[in-house]
Design an enzyme around this catalytic site. Structure first.
Site, PDB file in Angstrom:
ATOM      1  CB  SER A   1     -11.662  -1.259   3.953  1.00  0.00           C
ATOM      2  OG  SER A   1     -10.309  -1.532   3.757  1.00  0.00           O
TER       3      SER A   1
ATOM      4  NE  ARG B   1      -3.582   2.127   2.773  1.00  0.00           N
ATOM      5  CZ  ARG B   1      -3.350   3.348   3.260  1.00  0.00           C
ATOM      6  NH1 ARG B   1      -2.151   3.667   3.681  1.00  0.00           N
ATOM      7  NH2 ARG B   1      -4.317   4.238   3.319  1.00  0.00           N
TER       8      ARG B   1
ATOM      9  CE  LYS C   1      -4.874   2.363   6.480  1.00  0.00           C
ATOM     10  NZ  LYS C   1      -5.830   1.355   6.038  1.00  0.00           N
TER      11      LYS C   1
END
Lengths: 201, 204
Positions: free
Chosen positions: B105, B36, B134
């Protein structure tokens, strides 16, 4: 070739759809959606929405960088920036989509051509404010040299206003690409026709 | 493709060398690596992905790519992980085929049911605890949310968000098949040791 504004997530929200709807049947183009500010979901939604519109106009939707979005939205082409996933790899995975690439040097043009790409975008040929930070324009002579070296069709980009299009074609370019002249969707058919009036038919 | 139970999935952070991080995480026993890197070019992602996939195969671990289905398609990754801001899972499934591992997700039952209907292989459920990896505007959902969300999807759950050594076992007890971490491994001075200890805790 028309390149989208890149401002779909900011000031130009909705412009891509307006431009797509304004494409005239009489003059097919490649419409490249280059909207790096959009997340993947928004880009997929946008491309899925405009793909049939562009197809109905007899034109080709090219999605910048993202083969997945191009395939999933029903686009006709994927356009690779120089820093993309390797062109030969994308070409093999592209399932028949046209594959183009931006090149900024003779070496990159030769590499892209030997990878079997369908078209190249070379520039900036002339001065353009958006590309000024990356150095001086490449000029017509370099365009001519590249067009002579590769068999792949080359589109000239970067400051190519309608009155400069013919000079690019005379250097061996297959076509021209621009962003700014097409920002006004209302006059888009007229702008395309003005370009065509300067080009040999 | 089935998801192994009591799985540690390590997700690359935005700063570390992703290949080196993967090497260490796999050495520590991670069963899945997720690449990612939101701002990386396609070229960098492709080359990292090839090398991480090779490391994963040596250890019989799974390799998936976050968001970029094109990269997964180009280098034949085991699958992808998709957030709610990414391409719909159904579109990714159509591109990658029935054998691909596709994670989605979710943070509520509605999203979980949608993911299942779209053909997801597992759901990433979170964020469970407060997290700094995040920017999350919403509050953490807590471990009690895992079971109802899992039931809504009838899919294996990988829990994510603020999971560390101290709370990892609790997440598995609450019904998750596995855990996904970023900083718990990437921020460690010894990522291999951090991964090894996480694996030990979730297998107890």
């Amino acid at each position: 070739m028309i390149v989208s504004s890149g401002g779909e997530h900011l000031a130009h929200r909705g412009l891509v759809l307006k431009q797509a709807r304004a494409l005239p049947l009489s003059a097919p183009v490649i419409f490249q959606v280059r909207e790096k500010g959009l997340d993947s979901a928004s880009l997929w939604t946008l491309c899925s929405q405009i793909a049939p519109v562009i197809d109905d106009a007899g034109s080709i939707l090219a999605v910048n960088d993202r083969l997945d979005i191009a395939l999933a939205s029903g686009a006709g082409a994927v356009h690779l920036p120089e820093s993309s996933c390797p062109a030969d790899v994308i070409r093999k995975a592209a399932r028949g989509l046209l594959t183009g690439q931006s090149v900024h040097s003779k070496t990159a043009a030769l590499n892209a051509s030997s990878a079997g790409l369908d078209y190249l975008l070379f520039g900036p040929v002339f001065h353009t404010p958006s590309k000024a930070p990356f150095g001086p324009p490449q000029g017509l002579e370099k365009l001519r040299e590249i067009c002579e070296k590769v068999r792949t069709p080359v589109f000239a980009v970067g400051g190519v206003t309608h009155d400069k299009a013919l000079a690019c074609i005379e250097c061996g370019a297959w076509g021209v690409a621009a962003l700014t002249p097409f920002l006004d969707a209302g006059s888009l058919p007229d702008t395309i026709n003005r370009y065509l009036s300067y080009l040999p038919s | 493709m089935n998801l192994p139970r009591r799985l540690l999935c390590v997700i690359t952070d935005e700063e570390s060398d992703p290949v080196e991080l993967a090497r260490q995480a796999l050495e520590g026993g991670a069963g899945m690596m997720q690449l990612r890197r939101k701002k990386a070019s396609g070229r960098d992602l492709f080359h990292w992905a090839l090398r991480i996939q090779e490391l994963c195969r040596e250890r019989e671990a799974l390799f998936i790519v976050n968001d970029r289905v094109d990269i997964a398609l180009a280098m034949h990754a085991d699958g992808v992980h998709l957030g709610q801001q990414d391409m719909p899972a159904a579109a990714a499934r159509a591109l990658l085929g029935p054998g691909a591992m596709i994670g989605v997700s979710v943070s509520c039952e509605e999203e979980a049911a949608k993911a299942a209907a779209d053909g997801a292989s597992y759901i990433g459920v979170g964020h469970i605890f407060p997290t700094y990896s995040k920017n999350k505007p919403s509050p953490p959902i807590g471990t009690a949310a895992i079971k109802p969300i899992r039931n809504a999807a009838q899919l294996p759950v990988i829990a994510i968000g603020g999971i560390d050594l101290d709370n990892s076992a609790e997440v598995i007890r609450a019904g998750a098949s596995g855990i996904a971490v970023i900083s718990a491994v990437s921020d460690s001075d010894d990522p291999a040791a951090a991964a090894r200890e996480l694996v030990r805790r979730i297998r107890q």
